[in-house]
Each structure stands twice: as C-alpha cells, then as structure tokens.
Design an enzyme around this catalytic site. Structure first.
Site, mmCIF file in Angstrom:
data_model
loop_
_atom_site.group_PDB
_atom_site.id
_atom_site.type_symbol
_atom_site.label_atom_id
_atom_site.label_comp_id
_atom_site.label_asym_id
_atom_site.label_seq_id
_atom_site.Cartn_x
_atom_site.Cartn_y
_atom_site.Cartn_z
ATOM 1 N N GLU A 433 66.316 -0.132 13.252
ATOM 2 C CA GLU A 433 66.173 -0.082 14.710
ATOM 3 C C GLU A 433 66.635 -1.383 15.367
ATOM 4 O O GLU A 433 65.956 -1.940 16.220
ATOM 5 C CB GLU A 433 64.718 0.222 15.090
ATOM 6 C CG GLU A 433 64.254 1.553 14.541
ATOM 7 C CD GLU A 433 62.841 1.943 14.959
ATOM 8 O OE1 GLU A 433 62.140 1.128 15.581
ATOM 9 O OE2 GLU A 433 62.448 3.083 14.653
ATOM 10 N N GLU A 509 63.351 7.414 8.904
ATOM 11 C CA GLU A 509 61.941 7.108 9.203
ATOM 12 C C GLU A 509 61.406 8.259 10.033
ATOM 13 O O GLU A 509 62.016 8.636 11.034
ATOM 14 C CB GLU A 509 61.860 5.777 9.966
ATOM 15 C CG GLU A 509 60.453 5.272 10.118
ATOM 16 C CD GLU A 509 60.425 3.876 10.736
ATOM 17 O OE1 GLU A 509 61.203 2.994 10.307
ATOM 18 O OE2 GLU A 509 59.625 3.683 11.656
HETATM 19 C C1 GAL Z 1 59.290 2.319 14.076
HETATM 20 C C2 GAL Z 1 59.556 1.029 13.309
HETATM 21 C C3 GAL Z 1 58.467 0.746 12.312
HETATM 22 C C4 GAL Z 1 57.124 0.930 12.939
HETATM 23 C C5 GAL Z 1 57.035 2.338 13.454
HETATM 24 C C6 GAL Z 1 55.701 2.732 14.022
HETATM 25 O O1 GAL Z 1 59.971 2.358 15.260
HETATM 26 O O2 GAL Z 1 60.757 1.120 12.624
HETATM 27 O O3 GAL Z 1 58.599 -0.546 11.818
HETATM 28 O O4 GAL Z 1 56.998 0.030 13.964
HETATM 29 O O5 GAL Z 1 57.992 2.492 14.463
HETATM 30 O O6 GAL Z 1 55.750 4.037 14.518
#
Ligand code: GAL
Length: 831
Positions: A433, A509
């Site tokens: 991100e 993710e």
């Molecule tokens: C994502 C990020 C993670 C964590 C997660 C929580 O955007 O990559 O590191 O912060 O959100 O939902």
C-alpha cells in the site's frame, strides 16, 4: 616407541581437528550486557558495563513494558484508513517502550580465528539503526531493523585474545504503524573461514527442469579467494543429498579464469521427490571447496526440488498442480514474547495454521526471520516474503522513506540472497500500500524493485499489495507487476481483470474482519468500524473495517473467478499495535484482526476458515457459547461452521430446523448492499439460525452429508458454577536447550469440564524443576497486564502460559492456582 606413537596419534588428532575446522559458526546468545542509556564510551573494550542488565539474545527490550499510552503516542491522520484530520493515536504501536536508544555489549573468544583466517558477523535482524563496533572500532551500520546483514570483521578481531562487541540501536518515534519490537531480537552469528571460502549466502540453487524421472539442479557457488592465488587452483565438489543423507548426485568443477569466481554446475537427480505443502521433502547441497588438495571450505545449502508457475487465466501452479493461496498475513511479533525470535513459538504458529488448512504466509510487511522460513521449508508452508511498507513517500514521519534512496537496493539484495534457495518461498512482495500508487513515477519504482528481484532470482514471481485500485488500474502501476496483488476491495477484481494484461488477480491482503475471542454482540448485524464500550468486537464474525469485509466476500471470489489465485487474510494471528477500530481508545493496544488471538487461541473465525480450507478433516463448530443469564427468551442466533453441507440444530432436544449451504449464491448475484446486509454470501459458507432464543441447557448440532445422512454431531452446554482449573500443554516433551517452549492452555471449567466462557479469574503460575516461566497472554486487547509476570486474568475463560526449558534435562512442574477454585499441575519432560 610407545611415546612416539602417542605423539604421532596426538598430532594426527590435532591435524584432523584442524582439518575439520575449515568453517566454524558460533551464535552469540548468552551473557550480553544491555542498557537503555546512551553512552558512546560503551564502544571501548575497557568500558565498565558491570551495572548493565545481563540478557540473552534474541532479546526484545520493550516487551517487558510497562504499557503506557505515552510510550509511543502518534498525533496523525491515518490517510489510508480514510482519516482526514490528525487524531491522537494511543496504542497504535503497542503502547510499549520501544522508542529510544539501547546498547548491547558482549565479549567472546574465538580460538578458531588464527592468523590468515577470515571472519564475518551476521545479524539476522536488529531493531534498528544498528551501529556495530568491535574492539573499539566501528565495523558498520545497517538501518533497516527487519533485514539480515553481515560484515567482514577479519581486520577488527584480535586473534587468540578476547574480543568485545558493542551495538548501538535506536528506534525513532513515529517510525512504525505497528509494534516493531526493539533490540537484538534475532540471532547473531560469528563465522570463521579460511582465506579462500564460500561467502555468506554464497550459493544459488535452482531446479530448471523437473520430470518424474529426473530433475536438473543448477548450483551457482561464489568463491572468495586471496587475490594472489590463481582461479584454477580451486576446485569445488558439490554433493546433493536426500533427507536420509544419501548422495544422489555429485560433481566436481575446477574454476577457470573466465568464471569470475563463480562455479556453475548442473547436476541431475534421478527420481526426484518434489517439495510441496503436504510432503515437504528437502535436499541438501554440500559444497566442498579445495585449493589443490587442501580442503578450504564445507558449505551446506538446504533446497527443495519443486516448480512454481503463474499461468494467465489458469492460476498459480505448484509442481504442475493448480494451487489456490489459502494464506494469512502475519506480523513478526510473537505476542507475549514480543519480537524476540523463538523457533518453538514459530513452529507452534505454523502447526495451528496448517490445521486450519492454511498453506501460505505473507511476512507482512517486512523480511522474515530465518527461523520462520526454515520452519516453513520443513513443515510445508508456502511463504511470500515482503520487503517494505514504505518506499520514498512517508506513511509515518520517520519511516523507511528516509532510507529508500540509499538502502532499498541493498535491502532487497540481502532479502533475496538470504532466502532464494528456500523451497517454501514462492513469491516476493516488494511493497505494501505504498503512497506511490497514486503518484506520477510510482510505477517506475515498482519496476525498479521488481527488476532487482528478477535479476537476483529469475525463478519466482513478484507482486505487491495495492489498495488504490482506482489509481493503479489506470496509471499502469498495477500493469507493471508480474502478479497484480490487491489489498481488499474484492468487488474490483472483475474490473482489474478486464483492464490489466496479466489475466490473474491475487488477494494480497483480505478480509480485516475484526473479532474478540468469546465475545458476542447483539443484535447480530453486519457492521463497519463498530465500536463498543468494552473495546471488543463481536465473535459472530460480522464486523469489519471501512475498507474491508467478511471472510465470505473473499471466499466467493476465489471460488467463482478462475483468474483469482487466492488470498492472504489480514491476519492469521493477532499482533501488538493497530487496535483498529479503537484508534484513540487506550488501553486498546493490540489488534482484533487475527483469526487466532494474541495468546494463540483460535477465535470462532478459525473454524470458518478451517471449514472452507481444510477439506481433509471434519470441522463442526457451534457459536456462541451458551451461558446467557439474563437473555432467557431473547433472540440469540446460533452459527455452525462446518465442512458438511447441512446441519440441524436442537436446543434442549427441540429442533430449530435444518440449514443447507446455499450454492445458488455466487459472486455475480450477491454484490449489492442489500445482499450483504442479508448475509447472502454467508449463506453459502456458514449455517445460520438467526431466530433461535436463549434458554439454558444444551445446543446440539447434527451434521448431514450430501445424501442427507446424519454423519456427525456436537454439543455445547450451559456451564454451571466455576469449579477448577484445567491445563493442557501443546508439547509435553521439550529439548533441554534453554530455549524450547511449551504453550499451556489454562482454563476454568465447571465440575463436568464445561468451559466457563466469561471467567476472568486471576491465575497465579509457579514453575519448578528443569525450566522456567516465560510469559503469558490472554488475548484481551485492552489488558495491560505484563506478559512476563507470573500471573494473569483469564479472558473469556482462557489464557496461554508459556514455560521454557533449561539447559539441563529433567522434569518441569507447572502449577496454576486461583482463589476459591481447585488448582492444577502439569509435568513437562526436558531431554
Ligand atoms: C491494511 C494494511 C495493514 C493493516 C490493515 C488493517 O491497509 O496493509 O498493514 O494496517 O490495513 O486493516
């Protein structure tokens, strides 16, 4: 005559001992001195550190607390979470005292290091900004706390004398988005070799051709040699060995002056056994280096024979078999142990994940510990290793953005060299991100990093986690990547597929569903960023973040879209820091995202993933618990997570009806808001009784197979009065190596053994015999109890206590007591 023979014998012994000593590796573990005071005088060997604390490395100085919102307060707007104005974030990085300076010192003798030998020091990771000094002189600096690095220390050592090493570390405020840990939290190795030797990470092994009958194994081996010697004096004998230690191929090669100090060999292994997640077969390459007939080095590399391939429109293939990533993202911290690496703790995590059916770990958002990769190699877990959470543009004020220009390539190279021989490693991830997604020139940095991966390791695909589909689909940021990885927003996968050239989509993710083990909220409705007075989230698994979703919103993509190659759920285990959605609500200081809590105890969600991912073993799990005094007659929905297609629920013998997974729900007909609110996707994966009413007693579930035949059943009961403590250890036999761990589940039950699901009793621990108490955790993200104190309150009836073996074999007795209830004892053997 006898005297002469004896002298000859002794001389032969010495000769063979020295011959065997061409390479020595020692770990610097015990007897380090440590302080939080900054004093540059500490680099001097004569410095008096006797008042400093004595510690063992790996060591995390911050995990001992105390917790305080003042330790690491951040006044920021987390823009990637949609925050427009700066908020005071307490506990974002765990509320532990990791910010500031720490010094470590130790002394060692190195009898193997004699004149003419070479020596290196290898840090698996030190948090952070490490300045390393030996015998009063600066050896080197490595800023990135997650990476492994090494220095040649030949010129700094005193042969035959004591050597003193001093390490200064410094963690800046606002340098992280989660708990980074602090200190020399991974192992430190000192390696002594001959003048001519194979350097650290000096081999590269690939398996370019694999058939049933044979595999071609390509071995590249670097040589470091005195410049006065000629290349053709050197000869390398490489032997490939199977798991039984049998040599299955070997080859000798003499270096020529055209080889540029790189031996290249191709060996053939007949009837190879491939590494995969179910049968993680490993081979070793033993590389023996000779100068003339003198043995100069023996270097061992572990590798696997296996193929990986990403095929457009078809998916990811392991050994020619389509394999969907059933992955989790994990941070590096080990809950109550902090960042201090521990092999037993890592292997326990992998065991728990494998039982869930998980086949891959993403090391978010940084380089893993070698222990993790080795365990994944040996236990059959794929790894996606990541480098950065930030490139040039900041997410946190003092983050990697300051280092990127000078260090990014060096950091990438160390990551790639460290792990490119690992069988478990199947993909590199160059970023998470990063703000560059929406900035002109961002894709050029992406290509630069991806090119480094391809240059150093042409065999593995490269991805990155992108969370701005609206930008990356239109500005070629995503198109540049070999594999386009998306963080969240699965509703955009179809558009991504249409626009991108790769014909493949990875859920790099996913989910970020939030829940607290054993805590249930009513009414049971889907909710985003929902907060409660107790700072917990519902274990009905219906709550998520503003940018995220529920597990089924991902399951359905990867089942219905042939080009979706699987996901990495945020997260496998809860971690310290990021107590989202409780950003400003101290004492919240650890995450609620985990499928498994900070104590390593599965939440309900574990069984939802298990029902979907583990097709081999039965899952039949009922929620919530059935102790709802005060809710008599009120609607208390019952969910069943199972891999059977149908089930029927009975409350005190009365049928509540049968539910069957609804396979008519697809990714195409369930995208609307209404459909999501009506839990339509959930109906395909979980069985839900939304109108059941609470009455004390028994909830029984009977599961049916495809033919409607009753095949399994399970019951939960309303627990009676708390009666006693019950203990169970994950391992009852440990190695007597001073670092092995047993994780003991501690719970309070009624007289019939039913868990008291809301018990919060404070438990006291005593450990006697051949080990010691290490830490405990209860998974409660608002608990400020210190992990290393031998007492802790239960959370939702349970906690985990950790016992560590000593150096001597024997028996450990662990005892848990609490006021007013019967205590319990358990024995662990150490060998
Ligand atoms: C994502 C990020 C993670 C964590 C997660 C929580 O955007 O990559 O590191 O912060 O959100 O939902």
């Amino acid at each position: 005559m006898r005297k002469i023979n004896l002298a000859l014998f002794c001389w032969l012994c010495i000769l063979s001992a020295t011959m065997a000593q061409v390479r020595t590796e020692i770990l610097l573990e015990k007897n380090w001195k440590f302080t939080r005071e900054d004093n540059s005088g500490a680099i001097n060997p004569e410095f008096d550190d006797s008042k400093w604390q004595t510690v063992t490395v790996p060591h995390d100085w911050a995990i001992y607390g105390p917790f305080s919102s003042q330790n690491d307060k951040q006044e920021v707007a987390i823009t990637q979470d949609g925050q427009k104005e700066a908020l005071e974030h307490a506990g974002r990085t765990g509320g532990l005292p990791f910010v500031g300076v720490g010094w470590y010192r130790t002394s060692f003798e190195l009898p193997q290091f004699t004149k003419g030998k070479k020596a290196s020091i290898l840090f698996d990771g030190a948090m952070s900004h490490a300045n390393v000094y030996i015998n009063g002189k600066k050896v080197g600096y490595w800023p990135y706390g997650y990476n492994s690095f090494h220095f040649d220390i030949t010129e700094f050592l005193n042969p035959g004398e004591k050597n003193t090493i001093a390490v200064r570390l410094e963690n800046y405020p606002e340098s992280s988005r989660w708990y980074p840990g602090a200190g020399i939290y991974r192992n430190v190795h000192v390696i002594v070799t001959e003048d001519a030797h194979i350097p650290i990470w000096g081999t590269q092994i690939t398996t370019p051709v694999i058939t049933k009958e044979f595999a071609k194994v390509n071995v590249k081996t670097k040589l470091v040699r005195p410049s006065a010697s000629a290349p053709d004096q050197y000869r390398l004998v490489t032997a490939l060995k199977d798991e039984q230690g049998r040599t299955v191929a070997s080859q000798e090669k003499v270096l020529s002056s055209y080889d540029q100090d790189l031996f290249t060999q191709e060996l053939v292994v007949e009837n190879p056994v491939c590494w995969d997640t179910e049968n993680p077969v490993l081979y070793t390459a033993e590389s023996k280096l000779y100068q003339g007939n003198i043995e100069k080095d023996v270097y061992t590399t572990t590798f696997g024979i296996r193929s990986i391939e990403v095929i457009p429109d078809k998916g990811f293939f392991l050994n020619g078999k389509r394999t969907v990533f059933k992955g989790v993202c994990n941070h590096h911290d080990l809950g109550p142990l902090g960042a201090a690496v521990n092999d037993a703790a890592i292997r326990r995590q992998i065991r728990i994940l494998k039982d869930m059916g998980c086949n891959a770990i993403r090391t978010s958002h940084n380089m893993p510990a070698p222990e993790l990769v080795r365990a994944c190699d040996e236990m059959g877990m794929m790894v996606m290793a990541e480098s950065f959470d930030e490139w040039k543009h900041p997410k946190v004020k003092n983050g990697y953005n300051h280092l990127f220009d000078e260090w990014a390539e060096k950091d990438m190279v160390n990551l790639l060299h460290n792990y490119r021989n690992s069988a478990s490693l199947v993909m590199w991830c160059i970023g998470n991100e990063v703000p560059e997604q929406g900035i002109e020139g961002g894709s050029k940095i992406g290509r630069f990093l991806q090119d480094i991966c391809h240059r150093e390791d042409p065999t593995r695909p490269v991805t990155q986690g992108m969370d701005q589909p609206q930008h990356v689909l239109n500005n070629n940021f995503a198109a540049v990547m070999e594999v386009a990885g998306f963080n969240y927003r699965p509703h955009m996968y179809q558009e991504a597929y249409k626009k991108l050239p790769q014909q493949i989509v990875l859920g790099s993710e996913t989910a970020s569903t939030v829940s607290s083990r054993g805590v249930y909220k009513f009414p049971v409705v889907r909710a985003s960023m929902k907060t409660y007075d107790d700072h917990q989230s519902s274990s009905y698994d219906v709550e998520h973040c503003g940018w995220s979703n529920l597990p089924e919103d991902d399951f359905i993509q990867h089942e219905d879209l042939p080009y979706a190659i699987g996901e990495f759920v945020w997260t496998g285990f809860d971690y310290l820091g990021e107590p989202t959605p409780y950003y400003t609500n101290w004492p919240s200081h650890s995450s609620l995202f985990g499928i498994i809590d900070l104590a390593g105890i599965p939440k309900d969600r574990y069984y939802l993933y298990r029902s979907h991912w583990n097709s081999k073993e039965e899952t039949l799990h009922i929620l919530p618990h059935w102790n709802w005094k005060g809710r008599e007659g009120e609607v208390t929905p019952i969910f069943v997570y199972t891999n059977y297609p149908s089930a029927e629920v009975f409350i005190n013998g009365k049928s509540q009806g049968k539910r069957t997974k609804d396979l008519t729900k697809t990714v195409h007909n369930t995208g609307s808001k209404e459909s999501q609110e009506a839990f339509e996707r959930q109906q395909r994966y979980r069985l839900m009784w939304m109108d059941t009413k609470y009455e004390p007693g028994t909830v029984k579930v009977v599961a049916y197979d495809e033919n409607g035949k009753a095949v399994a059943e399970k019951e939960i009961r309303t627990a009676g009065k708390p009666h006693r403590i019950e203990l169970s250890a994950d391992r009852s036999e440990l190695s007597a190596n001073g670092k092995d761990l047993s994780f003991i589940n501690v719970r309070v039950v009624d007289k019939d053994g039913n868990l008291i699901p809301d018990a919060t009793n404070q438990i006291e621990f005593k450990v006697k015999g051949a080990g010691s108490y290490r830490a405990a955790a209860n998974g409660n993200s608002v608990s400020l109890e210190l992990f290393h104190h031998p007492r802790m309150k239960l959370f939702s009836g349970q906690l985990t206590a950790i016992v560590q073996s000593g150096d001597k074999a024997g028996e450990i007795t662990f005892e848990a007591t609490t006021k007013g209830l019967k205590g319990a004892k358990l024995k662990i053997v150490t060998k």
